[in-house]
Scaffold this active site. Structure first.
Site, PDB file in Angstrom:
ATOM      1  N   PHE A  77      38.421  52.740  50.290  1.00  0.00           N
ATOM      2  CA  PHE A  77      38.029  52.276  48.958  1.00  0.00           C
ATOM      3  C   PHE A  77      39.072  52.747  47.950  1.00  0.00           C
ATOM      4  CE2 PHE A  77      36.524  56.135  46.784  1.00  0.00           C
ATOM      5  CZ  PHE A  77      36.485  57.020  47.842  1.00  0.00           C
ATOM      6  N   GLY A  78      38.871  52.360  46.704  1.00  0.00           N
ATOM      7  CA  GLY A  78      39.699  52.864  45.607  1.00  0.00           C
ATOM      8  C   GLY A  78      41.191  52.676  45.854  1.00  0.00           C
ATOM      9  N   ARG A 123      38.363  65.214  49.858  1.00  0.00           N
ATOM     10  CA  ARG A 123      36.897  65.320  49.765  1.00  0.00           C
ATOM     11  C   ARG A 123      36.357  66.229  50.863  1.00  0.00           C
ATOM     12  NH1 ARG A 123      36.362  60.513  49.384  1.00  0.00           N
ATOM     13  NH2 ARG A 123      36.386  60.624  47.130  1.00  0.00           N
ATOM     14  N   ASP A 150      42.933  53.909  48.268  1.00  0.00           N
ATOM     15  CA  ASP A 150      43.315  54.105  49.681  1.00  0.00           C
ATOM     16  C   ASP A 150      44.448  53.188  50.146  1.00  0.00           C
ATOM     17  OD1 ASP A 150      41.648  56.217  50.212  1.00  0.00           O
ATOM     18  OD2 ASP A 150      40.062  55.025  51.121  1.00  0.00           O
ATOM     19  N   ASP A 160      33.595  65.006  42.350  1.00  0.00           N
ATOM     20  CA  ASP A 160      34.440  64.148  41.523  1.00  0.00           C
ATOM     21  C   ASP A 160      35.858  64.190  42.039  1.00  0.00           C
ATOM     22  OD1 ASP A 160      33.868  62.639  38.915  1.00  0.00           O
ATOM     23  OD2 ASP A 160      32.354  64.220  38.997  1.00  0.00           O
ATOM     24  N   PRO A 201      27.229  55.300  47.886  1.00  0.00           N
ATOM     25  CA  PRO A 201      26.507  55.581  49.133  1.00  0.00           C
ATOM     26  C   PRO A 201      27.402  56.209  50.199  1.00  0.00           C
ATOM     27  CG  PRO A 201      26.537  53.191  48.656  1.00  0.00           C
ATOM     28  CD  PRO A 201      27.291  53.867  47.556  1.00  0.00           C
TER      29      PRO A 201
HETATM   30  P1  IMP Z   1      34.882  59.421  41.721  1.00  0.00           P
HETATM   31  O1  IMP Z   1      34.628  59.533  40.242  1.00  0.00           O
HETATM   32  O2  IMP Z   1      34.884  60.727  42.405  1.00  0.00           O
HETATM   33  O3  IMP Z   1      34.011  58.410  42.418  1.00  0.00           O
HETATM   34  O4  IMP Z   1      36.361  58.896  41.903  1.00  0.00           O
HETATM   35  C1  IMP Z   1      37.109  58.339  40.864  1.00  0.00           C
HETATM   36  C2  IMP Z   1      38.098  57.347  41.398  1.00  0.00           C
HETATM   37  O5  IMP Z   1      39.103  58.038  42.127  1.00  0.00           O
HETATM   38  C3  IMP Z   1      37.543  56.316  42.331  1.00  0.00           C
HETATM   39  O6  IMP Z   1      37.093  55.185  41.638  1.00  0.00           O
HETATM   40  C4  IMP Z   1      38.753  55.949  43.148  1.00  0.00           C
HETATM   41  O7  IMP Z   1      39.503  55.005  42.445  1.00  0.00           O
HETATM   42  C5  IMP Z   1      39.564  57.226  43.177  1.00  0.00           C
HETATM   43  N1  IMP Z   1      39.336  57.953  44.424  1.00  0.00           N
HETATM   44  C6  IMP Z   1      38.680  59.123  44.588  1.00  0.00           C
HETATM   45  N2  IMP Z   1      38.677  59.491  45.870  1.00  0.00           N
HETATM   46  C7  IMP Z   1      39.340  58.521  46.528  1.00  0.00           C
HETATM   47  C8  IMP Z   1      39.655  58.336  47.903  1.00  0.00           C
HETATM   48  O8  IMP Z   1      39.309  59.119  48.799  1.00  0.00           O
HETATM   49  N3  IMP Z   1      40.339  57.221  48.195  1.00  0.00           N
HETATM   50  C9  IMP Z   1      40.733  56.313  47.268  1.00  0.00           C
HETATM   51  N4  IMP Z   1      40.465  56.431  45.979  1.00  0.00           N
HETATM   52  C10 IMP Z   1      39.759  57.532  45.616  1.00  0.00           C
END
Ligand code: IMP
Length: 200
Positions: free
Chosen positions: A141-142, A180, A144, A66, A5
């Protein structure tokens, strides 16, 4: 098309001022597969092609984004496997892989792919930085909490987070550096060149 989201919110924020109505594409009961590929663009293109048949109207545009974290000393790992790596070893696992490493540079990469008027347009964004020695921060998130972006040129002068991770700063600050945001900006340029006649 995303299950995240936060991505929908960011796309609305960026694209609504151009007259595009942004909604999250739900393809219930259908599994959109993520191919094993070395390149984020291949993943994004594959998802777009799989989802086109489920667009509510043939006039609709479709956006997929992605991203991943590519660590230089790990030859780009976790890269396209970032979501899987986060789920399995987590950012603690990544810090552990780098525990003896003095070379801690890496980059977030994002690929935004847009299906518009029968064509796929692709834009990339990169944010270089360092993998922190330890996790810090509650925002984001992720990965970061372990990523410190390198200083950038912003409005004509050098700008940095002062050693803070992406999880230590708010979203407005992260956006100045964000992979992004850069990828979306590239698409906005394409959309600007083919602006819709109405705002619906
Ligand atoms: P997604 O497939 O684009 O959602 O991203 C794959 C993975 O990359 C996510 O689960 C995060 O672990 C990592 N990731 C992508 N973009 C970011 C970000 O802006 N900050 C932190 N982790 C990110």
């Amino acid at each position: 098309m995303t299950g995240n989201p936060g991505k929908v919110r960011e796309a609305k924020h960026a694209l609504r001022p151009l007259g595009f109505d942004v909604v999250q594409l739900q393809v219930e009961g259908v599994e959109i597969s993520e191919p094993q590929a070395d390149d984020l663009e291949d993943v994004a293109r594959s998802k777009i092609k799989q989802a086109i048949p489920y667009l509510p109207s043939s006039d609709d545009a479709l956006l997929v984004e992605d991203a991943g974290l590519f660590v230089d000393s790990l030859h780009g790992f976790p890269g396209v496997y970032s979501a899987y790596a986060l789920k399995t070893i987590g950012f603690d696992g990544l810090l552990n892989l780098l525990k003896d490493s003095t070379q801690r540079t890496g980059a977030f990469h994002a690929v935004a792919a847009l299906w518009l008027d029968g064509e796929i347009h692709v834009s990339r964004g990169i944010c270089r930085g360092e993998i922190a020695l330890q996790a810090s921060g509650k925002d984001g998130f992720g990965f970061d909490p372990i990523f410190i972006p390198h200083p950038i040129q912003f409005n004509g002068s050098e700008h940095s987070t002062g050693g803070k991770t992406f999880a230590d700063v708010d979203l407005t600050e992260k956006e100045k550096f964000s992979h992004r945001r850069k990828a979306l900006d590239g698409l906005i340029q394409i959309l600007n060149e083919s602006k819709p006649a109405s705002s619906s």
